[in-house]
Motif scaffolding. Sequence first.
Motif, PDB file in Angstrom:
ATOM      1  N   ARG A   1      40.908  48.843  26.338  1.00 42.12           N
ATOM      2  CA  ARG A   1      40.294  49.404  27.535  1.00 42.12           C
ATOM      3  C   ARG A   1      40.329  48.381  28.686  1.00 42.12           C
ATOM      4  O   ARG A   1      40.698  48.703  29.810  1.00 42.12           O
ATOM      5  N   VAL A   2      39.979  47.158  28.357  1.00 42.03           N
ATOM      6  CA  VAL A   2      39.956  46.111  29.374  1.00 42.03           C
ATOM      7  C   VAL A   2      41.377  45.886  29.912  1.00 42.03           C
ATOM      8  O   VAL A   2      41.595  45.760  31.127  1.00 42.03           O
ATOM      9  N   ALA A   3      42.349  45.888  28.995  1.00 47.29           N
ATOM     10  CA  ALA A   3      43.746  45.677  29.407  1.00 47.29           C
ATOM     11  C   ALA A   3      44.192  46.782  30.360  1.00 47.29           C
ATOM     12  O   ALA A   3      44.907  46.533  31.347  1.00 47.29           O
ATOM     13  N   LYS A   4      43.739  48.010  30.094  1.00 45.27           N
ATOM     14  CA  LYS A   4      44.100  49.148  30.964  1.00 45.27           C
ATOM     15  C   LYS A   4      43.615  48.896  32.394  1.00 45.27           C
ATOM     16  O   LYS A   4      44.346  49.119  33.358  1.00 45.27           O
ATOM     17  N   TRP A   5      42.366  48.405  32.521  1.00 43.87           N
ATOM     18  CA  TRP A   5      41.809  48.133  33.859  1.00 43.87           C
ATOM     19  C   TRP A   5      42.558  46.978  34.536  1.00 43.87           C
ATOM     20  O   TRP A   5      42.803  46.988  35.737  1.00 43.87           O
ATOM     21  N   HIS A   6      42.908  45.987  33.761  1.00 45.35           N
ATOM     22  CA  HIS A   6      43.629  44.826  34.295  1.00 45.35           C
ATOM     23  C   HIS A   6      45.037  45.247  34.728  1.00 45.35           C
ATOM     24  O   HIS A   6      45.512  44.866  35.807  1.00 45.35           O
TER      25      HIS A   6
ATOM     26  N   ALA B   1      43.553  35.751  28.667  1.00 43.56           N
ATOM     27  CA  ALA B   1      42.094  35.856  28.622  1.00 43.56           C
ATOM     28  C   ALA B   1      41.502  34.504  28.284  1.00 43.56           C
ATOM     29  O   ALA B   1      42.126  33.686  27.601  1.00 43.56           O
ATOM     30  N   VAL B   2      40.296  34.276  28.783  1.00 45.09           N
ATOM     31  CA  VAL B   2      39.602  33.032  28.457  1.00 45.09           C
ATOM     32  C   VAL B   2      38.117  33.348  28.282  1.00 45.09           C
ATOM     33  O   VAL B   2      37.567  34.156  29.031  1.00 45.09           O
ATOM     34  N   SER B   3      37.498  32.740  27.272  1.00 48.67           N
ATOM     35  CA  SER B   3      36.076  33.022  27.036  1.00 48.67           C
ATOM     36  C   SER B   3      35.221  31.799  27.363  1.00 48.67           C
ATOM     37  O   SER B   3      35.668  30.659  27.208  1.00 48.67           O
ATOM     38  N   TYR B   4      33.994  32.081  27.809  1.00 47.39           N
ATOM     39  CA  TYR B   4      33.044  31.005  28.116  1.00 47.39           C
ATOM     40  C   TYR B   4      31.662  31.325  27.572  1.00 47.39           C
ATOM     41  O   TYR B   4      31.214  32.477  27.642  1.00 47.39           O
TER      42      TYR B   4
ATOM     43  N   ASP C   1      41.567  34.376  39.969  1.00 47.17           N
ATOM     44  CA  ASP C   1      42.659  34.227  40.936  1.00 47.17           C
ATOM     45  C   ASP C   1      43.965  33.841  40.251  1.00 47.17           C
ATOM     46  O   ASP C   1      45.050  34.142  40.739  1.00 47.17           O
ATOM     47  N   ALA C   2      43.818  33.195  39.078  1.00 45.24           N
ATOM     48  CA  ALA C   2      45.021  32.838  38.315  1.00 45.24           C
ATOM     49  C   ALA C   2      45.484  34.004  37.431  1.00 45.24           C
ATOM     50  O   ALA C   2      46.370  33.851  36.595  1.00 45.24           O
ATOM     51  N   GLY C   3      44.825  35.170  37.581  1.00 48.70           N
ATOM     52  CA  GLY C   3      45.268  36.366  36.854  1.00 48.70           C
ATOM     53  C   GLY C   3      44.640  36.556  35.487  1.00 48.70           C
ATOM     54  O   GLY C   3      45.032  37.456  34.740  1.00 48.70           O
ATOM     55  N   LYS C   4      43.648  35.714  35.158  1.00 46.83           N
ATOM     56  CA  LYS C   4      43.064  35.820  33.809  1.00 46.83           C
ATOM     57  C   LYS C   4      41.933  36.835  33.741  1.00 46.83           C
ATOM     58  O   LYS C   4      41.238  37.076  34.739  1.00 46.83           O
ATOM     59  N   ILE C   5      41.743  37.375  32.561  1.00 47.71           N
ATOM     60  CA  ILE C   5      40.543  38.164  32.261  1.00 47.71           C
ATOM     61  C   ILE C   5      39.501  37.168  31.757  1.00 47.71           C
ATOM     62  O   ILE C   5      39.793  36.375  30.847  1.00 47.71           O
ATOM     63  N   VAL C   6      38.331  37.177  32.358  1.00 48.67           N
ATOM     64  CA  VAL C   6      37.309  36.190  31.996  1.00 48.67           C
ATOM     65  C   VAL C   6      36.224  36.863  31.157  1.00 48.67           C
ATOM     66  O   VAL C   6      35.708  37.912  31.534  1.00 48.67           O
TER      67      VAL C   6
END
Length: 416
Positions: free
Chosen positions: A25-30, A92-95, A126-131
């Motif tokens: 789902r998230v990928a679809k929005w991205h 993607a990157v997680s925090y 801005d670098a295109g990642k999903i956070v």
Amino acid sequence: MALIVHKYGGTSMGSTERIKNVAKRVAKWHDAGHQIVVVPSAMSGETNRILGLAKEITAQPDPRELDMIASTGEQVSVGLLSIALQAIGKPAVSYAGWQVAIKTDSAYTKARIASIDDAKVKADLDAGKIVIITGFQGVDEVGNITTLGRGGSDTSAVAVAAALKAQECLIYTDVDGVYTTDPRVVSDARRLNTVTFEEMLEMASLGSKVLQIRSVEFAGNYRMPTRVLSSLTDPLMPLEEEANSGTLISFEEDTHMEQATITGIAFNRDEAKITVLGVPDKPGIAYQILGPVADANIEVDMIIQNQSVEGKTDFTFTVPRGEYTKAMEVLNGSVKAHIGAGSIAGDSKVSKVSVVGVGMRSHVGVASQMFRTLSEEGINIQMISTSEIKISVLIDEKYMELAVRALHKAFGLENA
Ligand code: ADP
Ligand code: ASP
Ligand code: MG
């Protein structure tokens, strides 16, 4: 292109299969060109499991240590979701909260967010990642991990959305929106297309656990468009359709109201009532009773002081059931002797049922209809409190579901 925050609750993250669906789902929005920040909760049952371990060791675990362990559920979730996104080729990157950083006060187990640093997240977007950022947790000024209270991921999501000036915050959950009451209690409850911010605030504060109250406060303070929708639909459903589904929290002047008197019914099972009997009716008595309760960090809700007879009165108030024992200890300690009270009585098996609706402002007779309905069911009202847009009653917990169903019917809230 818009910046959008998604929040996924415990059920939505409840298995690796479900997490893979969230990733789709998230990928679809991205893929549609949006910048996406995701705030997930712990997998369902995980926070309870972790807190249960502490309770196996001692009845009153240290709150700092509770936050240390409770926060780990969300840390697992963000990592798994990031892995699931990367596995389908998405950056993607997680925090964790402290890495962002989401700064809070030090009120362990019920901390409040003080500030959110958006620099790192913005750079990644801005670098295109999903956070992906942990819900529920933050860090205090000296680096201790804190949590925001049960259901706190909602608040993390709306606060992150506000800090990033997102276009919308989408709260994905296991129901497809906000209903006239909890659909688990009333099967023919009706989904609302919109609910005003004020009504949502009342419903959340009166026990509707679909959104944590502080998330609604953030939405109001920052006018953040917030929508509650289902995570259990086909993750690949058309984005337009998904974006307009569920329930939108509206800001009254922006929307045409559905002209109902009552919008919804909220309830809270876990209340407790305390009565301080035979207290001298003199200035300062409410403060002398409730001051020490507040100092013990216990929230007081409904309050009644009876008419005094021969200079003595009874003073009754409610607290969350989980704080009942502590409140009784506080009162039976120094307070009782100090104020010269006769005795202290308590009942930890009471519930609160509330009818909510901005339509109440322009309609009379809501209270009498509510009281008539309860009386027809033989339900005794122990306490009443009202505001402009809600009426709450305290009743014996064993009648709670009956009261909710009867009121839901009496106010014509069921599905047409
Ligand atoms: P999540 O894990 O996604 O945060 P929650 O369990 O916290 O989900 O909240 C969703 C639940 O809230 C629903 O399953 C429903 O039982 C409950 N709920 C209570 N009141 C309402 C309401 N008025 N409308 C919709 N859901 C409600
Ligand atoms: N995991 C936390 C809880 O169970 C926070 C949340 O789900 O919103 O309360
Ligand atoms: Mg929740």
